[in-house]
Write an enzyme that holds these catalytic residues in place. Structure first.
Site, short mmCIF file in Angstrom:
data_model
loop_
_atom_site.label_atom_id
_atom_site.label_comp_id
_atom_site.label_asym_id
_atom_site.label_seq_id
_atom_site.Cartn_x
_atom_site.Cartn_y
_atom_site.Cartn_z
N ASP A 194 5.55 -8.05 13.10
CA ASP A 194 4.73 -6.62 13.19
C ASP A 194 5.08 -5.74 14.00
OD1 ASP A 194 2.56 -5.19 12.28
OD2 ASP A 194 1.04 -6.68 13.02
N GLU A 220 6.43 -7.02 9.27
CA GLU A 220 5.31 -5.81 8.94
C GLU A 220 4.69 -4.72 9.11
OE1 GLU A 220 1.67 -8.68 9.07
OE2 GLU A 220 0.26 -7.31 10.05
N GLU A 246 -3.18 -3.87 5.58
CA GLU A 246 -3.84 -3.66 7.16
C GLU A 246 -5.24 -2.34 7.38
OE1 GLU A 246 -1.95 -5.18 11.00
OE2 GLU A 246 -2.89 -3.45 11.19
N HIS A 296 -5.70 -9.77 6.20
CA HIS A 296 -4.87 -9.41 7.89
C HIS A 296 -6.65 -9.91 8.58
CE1 HIS A 296 -6.51 -6.10 10.94
NE2 HIS A 296 -4.64 -6.07 11.01
#
Ligand SMILES: [Mg+2]
Length: 377
Positions: A194, A220, A246, A296
């Protein structure tokens, strides 16, 4: 059936000085979120979560929603998301409006499940699975420069067979973090990274070229969520699966991600995307382009419960049962009492699986006494 009471409950927890955790963008000490408690005339209680600050949720509820929701039949909640775009006109594009829609919608589904004695995933479209693969969200950037291997070893010791780690602060050090994680997890485990939108496209390309050899399930938010042209550029210049969602909310934003296949996986947060009703629409949109859906979760236990119920209902189309691509749910490993302490029976991801609650509604019992301990007001 009619909703007779609506309460907004801001929650917060502060990590001690020195214990701050973070991502590529910096450290934080505060965990906060907002619960919404609905009660019907017959005493049935439903819980939802708005992944937004309490005072803003309170004001948004009072200005735009209280009058509509109190007196509403919980079975009518699916029209709320649509109505938010038209009444008042233009307000539906606000993250705070959609966070409140999410909370009301999830609380209504909780009540609906309790009213008919079924878990929410059975009402959403059926039971696709009864066990989910939890992945540990871990290896945060730490205020005290904790050795990066430690949290990954802890996750493996807990039984996790999948993990997502924070990278994205510097293309030069990303590879070391990913290599360390892969070594500890082993070759067969799923590993995600991420970047929290911290890179420009050229920086993201530089990082991805150094880490793509580590068999990543997805990268991500390599660029900021608004930078759709950046996602398009990464599509052309890299060959790793991309994920985002998200920070997105509502079917219109997710349609843009899905239509041009800007990402391989969309990640709606059930406390922001518009709730379970809207997440179901998002999952349907995603299926038309064979884009994966993996929720998420960085929420309290209520948002986690909603995500678990949603995940259990999402079809893994086009896969057959012969393709090993289990539905995964995010399980944050940073200290968070809002996840561990506010349920009578907390979720247990140890052992590498997460059981989908089979009780009515969200399948959880909220400990209202514990909630009082974390009230922000
Ligand atoms: Mg993320």
């Amino acid at each position: 059936m009619e909703i007779t009471d609506l309460e907004v409950v801001g929650l917060s927890h502060t990590l001690p000085e020195g214990e701050g955790l973070g991502d590529a963008r910096g450290f934080g000490h505060d965990r906060s979120t907002t619960l919404l408690r609905l009660e019907t005339g017959d005493g049935t209680v439903g819980w939802g979560e708005a992944f937004a600050p309490g005072p803003i949720v309170e004001a948004t509820v009072d200005e735009l929603f209280r009058e509509t929701v109190v007196g509403m039949d919980p079975f009518d909640s699916e029209s709320l998301a649509t109505r938010s775009y038209t009444d008042p006109y233009h307000f539906g594009g606000s993250v705070f409006v959609q966070s409140v829609v999410s909370a009301v919608d999830v609380a209504c589904w909780d009540i609906r499940g309790k009213a008919v004695g079924r878990p929410v995933h059975r009402l959403l479209g059926g039971r696709e699975c009864e066990e989910l693969l939890p992945y540990a969200s871990t290896m945060y950037y730490t205020e005290r420069d904790r050795p990066i291997a430690e949290p990954m070893r802890e996750a493996v010791d807990e039984g996790f067979e999948a993990a997502k780690i924070k990278i994205g602060a510097d293309p030069e050090t990303d590879a070391e973090r990913v290599r360390t994680a892969r070594e500890i997890l082993g070759d067969d485990a799923r590993l995600m990274v991420d970047m929290n939108g911290n890179y420009r496209p050229d920086q993201a390309v530089r990082s991805i070229r150094k880490i793509s050899e580590y068999d990543l399930t997805w990268v991500e938010e390599p660029v900021p969520p608004e930078n759709l042209s950046g996602y398009r550029e990464l599509r052309e210049r890299t060959d790793v699966p991309l994920a985002a969602g998200e920070a997105h909310y509502g079917r219109f934003e997710f349609k843009r991600l899905v239509d041009d296949r800007l990402v391989d996986v969309v990640q709606p947060n059930l406390a922001r995307c518009g709730g379970l009703s809207e997440a179901r629409r998002i999952a349907d949109l995603a299926s038309t382009e064979n884009v994966g859906v993996r929720p998420h979760i960085w929420n309290s236990a209520v948002g986690l419960a909603a995500a678990v119920q949603f995940a259990a209902s999402v079809s893994d189309y086009p896969h057959t049962r012969n393709v090993p691509d289990p539905m995964m749910v995010e399980f944050d490993r940073s200290p968070n009492p809002l996840r561990e302490d506010i349920l009578e029976t907390p979720f247990d991801p140890s052992g590498g699986t997460l059981a989908v609650p089979q009780g009515p509604g969200l399948g959880i019992s909220v400990d209202e006494g514990a909630i009082e301990r974390y009230r922000a007001d």
